[in-house]
Design a protein around this motif. Structure first.
Motif, PDB file in Angstrom:
ATOM      1  N   UNK A 106      -0.395  -1.369 -10.254  1.00 51.40           N
ATOM      2  CA  UNK A 106       0.257  -2.249 -11.227  1.00 51.40           C
ATOM      3  C   UNK A 106       1.348  -3.075 -10.565  1.00 51.40           C
ATOM      4  N   UNK A 107       2.145  -2.435  -9.691  1.00 52.86           N
ATOM      5  CA  UNK A 107       3.207  -3.152  -8.975  1.00 52.86           C
ATOM      6  C   UNK A 107       2.598  -4.178  -8.027  1.00 52.86           C
ATOM      7  N   UNK A 108       1.539  -3.795  -7.353  1.00 54.41           N
ATOM      8  CA  UNK A 108       0.843  -4.718  -6.445  1.00 54.41           C
ATOM      9  C   UNK A 108       0.335  -5.934  -7.208  1.00 54.41           C
ATOM     10  N   UNK A 109      -0.340  -5.696  -8.336  1.00 49.69           N
ATOM     11  CA  UNK A 109      -0.882  -6.783  -9.151  1.00 49.69           C
ATOM     12  C   UNK A 109       0.234  -7.695  -9.647  1.00 49.69           C
ATOM     13  N   UNK A 165       0.832  -1.194   0.000  1.00 55.70           N
ATOM     14  CA  UNK A 165       0.000   0.000   0.000  1.00 55.70           C
ATOM     15  C   UNK A 165       0.867   1.243   0.000  1.00 55.70           C
ATOM     16  N   UNK A 166       0.409   2.298  -0.667  1.00 57.07           N
ATOM     17  CA  UNK A 166       1.186   3.533  -0.690  1.00 57.07           C
ATOM     18  C   UNK A 166       1.163   4.186   0.693  1.00 57.07           C
ATOM     19  N   UNK A 182      16.892  -1.194  -1.205  1.00 57.81           N
ATOM     20  CA  UNK A 182      16.286  -0.430  -2.296  1.00 57.81           C
ATOM     21  C   UNK A 182      14.828  -0.178  -1.950  1.00 57.81           C
ATOM     22  N   UNK A 183      14.446   1.080  -1.865  1.00 55.92           N
ATOM     23  CA  UNK A 183      13.076   1.414  -1.467  1.00 55.92           C
ATOM     24  C   UNK A 183      12.185   1.891  -2.590  1.00 55.92           C
ATOM     25  N   UNK A 184      12.672   1.875  -3.810  1.00 55.13           N
ATOM     26  CA  UNK A 184      11.923   2.467  -4.924  1.00 55.13           C
ATOM     27  C   UNK A 184      10.931   1.489  -5.552  1.00 55.13           C
ATOM     28  N   UNK A 185      10.082   0.910  -4.705  1.00 55.25           N
ATOM     29  CA  UNK A 185       9.007   0.028  -5.161  1.00 55.25           C
ATOM     30  C   UNK A 185       7.676   0.678  -4.793  1.00 55.25           C
ATOM     31  N   UNK A 244      -7.653   4.935  -5.943  1.00 57.83           N
ATOM     32  CA  UNK A 244      -7.576   4.628  -7.376  1.00 57.83           C
ATOM     33  C   UNK A 244      -6.526   5.450  -8.112  1.00 57.83           C
ATOM     34  N   UNK A 245      -6.214   6.639  -7.612  1.00 54.76           N
ATOM     35  CA  UNK A 245      -5.278   7.526  -8.317  1.00 54.76           C
ATOM     36  C   UNK A 245      -3.878   6.935  -8.424  1.00 54.76           C
TER      37      UNK A 245
END
Length: 278
Positions: free
Chosen positions: A208-211, A91-92, A141-144, A201-202
């Protein structure tokens, strides 16, 4: 002598922890395994004279202390600790509730601290031991997108392990920070990986990364947990084991990319960086 050592493994009812426990028993070690439910451990491993399955709430410092005491009482000692318990919170940063974020830290970070805090005096008295803290390549690496909080927990594990290594070294105790890449376990399956209660949703890239992680990467990870288990045992036998240890070709590649990015960015902004002195 090696095969009479006692291993203490958290998060051992599935995934890498379970694979490690089975391999340790196969190689003749004594094993204390912990999980939220003792029955899950018994079902997964069975009963064995060198196997002590214990239920443990890793978020409770008092309960962790009791379980470690029970382990020492049963086998007389603990030699190798593997802090493996943890889960992925997806989750963001905006999406995750305060409760979701704190729960992830309570398990992934404070759970590690509870074990270290309560086993340290025993290892110091013995003047020997080895602590493995299982982080993730996400701890380097945290850029996910959608993995910020999870990566933050693993960055925290990395930081405390670097300190632990220098704190425990005078007592003859080794500390190894493990950065695994993607291993073919159930880590990304429903019930292990947690998704945001209130998705927004935004955040298209995050979805996409989660899916991709839940439906494409899951089940197709490039690394074998059996080989990881054998490798951890091999590292435990080294006279001078590494403090930082990458596991997986994917982890190696991502780490190299991060190093190159850091070097490039540090060099680019060098004049600004060094301009603050008197």
């Amino acid at each position: 002598m090696e095969k009479r050592k006692v291993w203490f493994v958290t998060g051992a009812s599935k995934g890498l922890g379970l694979t490690l426990v089975k391999e340790l028993l196969a190689q003749g070690y004594n094993v204390v395994a912990t999980s939220r439910k003792q029955a899950d451990l018994i079902e997964a491993v069975g009963k064995h004279e060198r196997f002590l399955p214990l239920e443990m709430d890793i978020t409770s410092d008092d309960h962790v202390r009791e379980v470690i005491a029970a382990a020492i009482s049963h086998f007389g000692q603990i030699d190798v600790v593997v802090n493996n318990a943890g889960y992925s919170q997806i989750g963001t940063l905006e999406e995750l509730t305060d409760e979701e974020a704190k729960r992830n830290f309570n398990v992934n970070v404070f759970g590690v601290l509870h074990v270290i805090r309560n086993v340290a005096s025993h290892l110091r008295e013995r003047q020997s031991g080895h602590i493995f803290n299982i982080a993730s390549i996400g701890g380097l690496i945290g850029s996910f997108p959608a993995f910020g909080v999870y990566c933050a927990t693993k960055f925290a594990v990395a930081g405390l392990t670097e300190a632990l290594a220098v704190e425990m070294k005078p007592f003859g105790i080794h500390s190894t920070l493990v950065y695994p890449g993607y291993f073919r376990t159930d880590f990304l399956t429903q019930g292990s990986a947690q998704t945001a209660q209130n998705p927004i949703d935004a955040y298209v890239a995050a979805r996409e990364v989660e899916k991709a992680h839940l439906h494409e990467i899951n089940g197709n990870q490039p690394n074998d947990p059996q080989k990881a288990a054998e490798l951890l045992i091999q590292v435990s036998q080294m006279e001078n084991p590494p403090v930082h240890f990458l596991m997986g070709e994917d982890a190696y590649g991502m780490a190299q990319q991060k190093i190159n990015t850091l070097v490039e960015e540090i060099s680019k902004w060098k004049e600004y960086t060094i301009s603050t002195g008197y």
